[in-house]
Enzyme design. Structure first.
Site, mmCIF file in Angstrom:
data_model
loop_
_atom_site.group_PDB
_atom_site.id
_atom_site.type_symbol
_atom_site.label_atom_id
_atom_site.label_comp_id
_atom_site.label_asym_id
_atom_site.label_seq_id
_atom_site.Cartn_x
_atom_site.Cartn_y
_atom_site.Cartn_z
ATOM 1 N N ARG A 13 2.247 -2.082 12.261
ATOM 2 C CA ARG A 13 1.241 -2.265 11.215
ATOM 3 C C ARG A 13 1.308 -1.146 10.181
ATOM 4 O O ARG A 13 1.784 -1.345 9.085
ATOM 5 C CB ARG A 13 -0.160 -2.357 11.847
ATOM 6 N N ASP A 14 0.881 0.038 10.523
ATOM 7 C CA ASP A 14 0.865 1.140 9.560
ATOM 8 C C ASP A 14 2.277 1.532 9.168
ATOM 9 O O ASP A 14 2.489 2.090 8.087
ATOM 10 C CB ASP A 14 0.113 2.342 10.155
ATOM 11 N N HIS A 207 0.273 12.093 9.037
ATOM 12 C CA HIS A 207 1.512 11.759 8.343
ATOM 13 C C HIS A 207 2.321 13.045 8.158
ATOM 14 O O HIS A 207 1.761 14.142 8.099
ATOM 15 C CB HIS A 207 1.202 11.093 7.000
ATOM 16 N N CYS A 238 1.221 4.667 2.900
ATOM 17 C CA CYS A 238 0.053 3.891 2.493
ATOM 18 C C CYS A 238 0.298 3.355 1.093
ATOM 19 O O CYS A 238 0.550 4.138 0.166
ATOM 20 C CB CYS A 238 -1.212 4.745 2.524
#
Length: 287
Positions: A13-14, A207, A238
């Site tokens: 997902r991310d 991150h 993102c």
């Protein structure tokens, strides 16, 4: 016995949401299946958001339908609203996640609303989840820095964490979304947050933009956190945060935790295979 630290796997997902080209559903399923063999207690698989805004996540239901589920692993999805929650539930998720920001600028860029408005939108999701006995995890992004608002005050992060706690999130993951935090500032942020939630209900999500993610994990460990998010192969970023590079790589985090004497419960060989598969997916390549 070594103390256990849990890694929550975020690559499907991310990790993949920031890829420019659409990655085929079978490739996503193959990645999740490879990650399932590693032994993660939790894998975040999909995001039930508008495909207009995050096109990479448009096939979440198909991915959840196609994976081979491992007993002992919970498969999660991001659900920003009630419609997304209902779609995720129909797809058979084991838990869902909601996401808020500690930064007003990022909240407007990512969710097109203020922090307060975003939290109000989540209330129906939590009510439906509680009625269906579905666990809800909360995320707070921009916990140290924001590309729109600059440095974020620790007290502001603590306020958002408290709001997610009051809504009913069982755990809140704290995201250094642009990867500019350092151990000193992460520690200050965590000390403020720990006034609202105990360390066993918190997770770190770092991150690695500036190469300090592992140092920030160690700052979290020192204050009692024992859950950290990571993405195999260092996938991620993102789409709404300029400069947000990949998540800390799961294989690097697992190695550091092992060197520090912690047990992750993961299969190193299976993790190496899954990470290699994830790295081949960078740039929108099919596997």
């Amino acid at each position: 016995m070594a103390e256990r630290v849990e890694i929550v796997e975020m690559a499907p997902r991310d990790g993949l949401q920031n890829e420019a080209g659409f990655i085929a559903t079978p490739a996503k399923i193959a990645l999740v299946d490879a990650l399932s063999q590693v032994g993660f207690p939790r894998i975040e698989v999909a995001s039930f958001v508008s495909p207009k805004w995050v096109p990479q996540m448009a096939d979440g239901a198909a991915v959840l339908a196609g994976i081979a589920r491992r007993p002992g692993t919970r498969y999660a999805a991001l659900t920003p609203n009630l419609q997304g929650f209902q779609a995720a539930l129909a797809a058979g998720v084991d838990e869902v996640a909601i996401f808020a920001s500690a930064s007003e600028g990022f909240s407007r860029a990512n969710l097109n609303c203020t922090i307060a408005e975003s939290l109000a939108r989540f209330a129906p999701v939590l009510q439906a989840a509680q009625a269906g006995l579905v666990p809800v995890r909360g995320y707070v992004s921009m916990v140290t820095d924001c590309p729109f608002d600059g440095p974020i005050a620790p007290a502001q992060v603590a306020r958002v964490v408290a709001a997610l706690r009051d809504l009913g999130c069982y755990e809140v993951s704290l995201g250094d979304t642009v990867g500019q935090g350092d151990p000193e500032r992460v520690t200050a942020m965590l000390r403020a947050v720990l006034n609202e939630m105990p360390p066993e209900r918190l997770a770190g999500h770092f991150h690695d933009t500036a190469g300090r993610a592992l140092e920030n994990v160690e700052a979290g460990l020192a204050l009692g956190l024992r859950v950290f998010d990571a993405a195999a192969g260092g996938l991620g970023g993102c789409p709404y945060a300029p400069g947000a590079a990949g998540n800390v790589a799961t294989e690097k985090l697992a190695a550091r935790l092992m060197a520090l004497g912690y047990d992750t419960g993961l299969d190193p060989a299976a993790l190496a295979r899954a990470a290699a598969r994830a790295r081949r997916m960078k740039g929108g390549q099919d596997v």
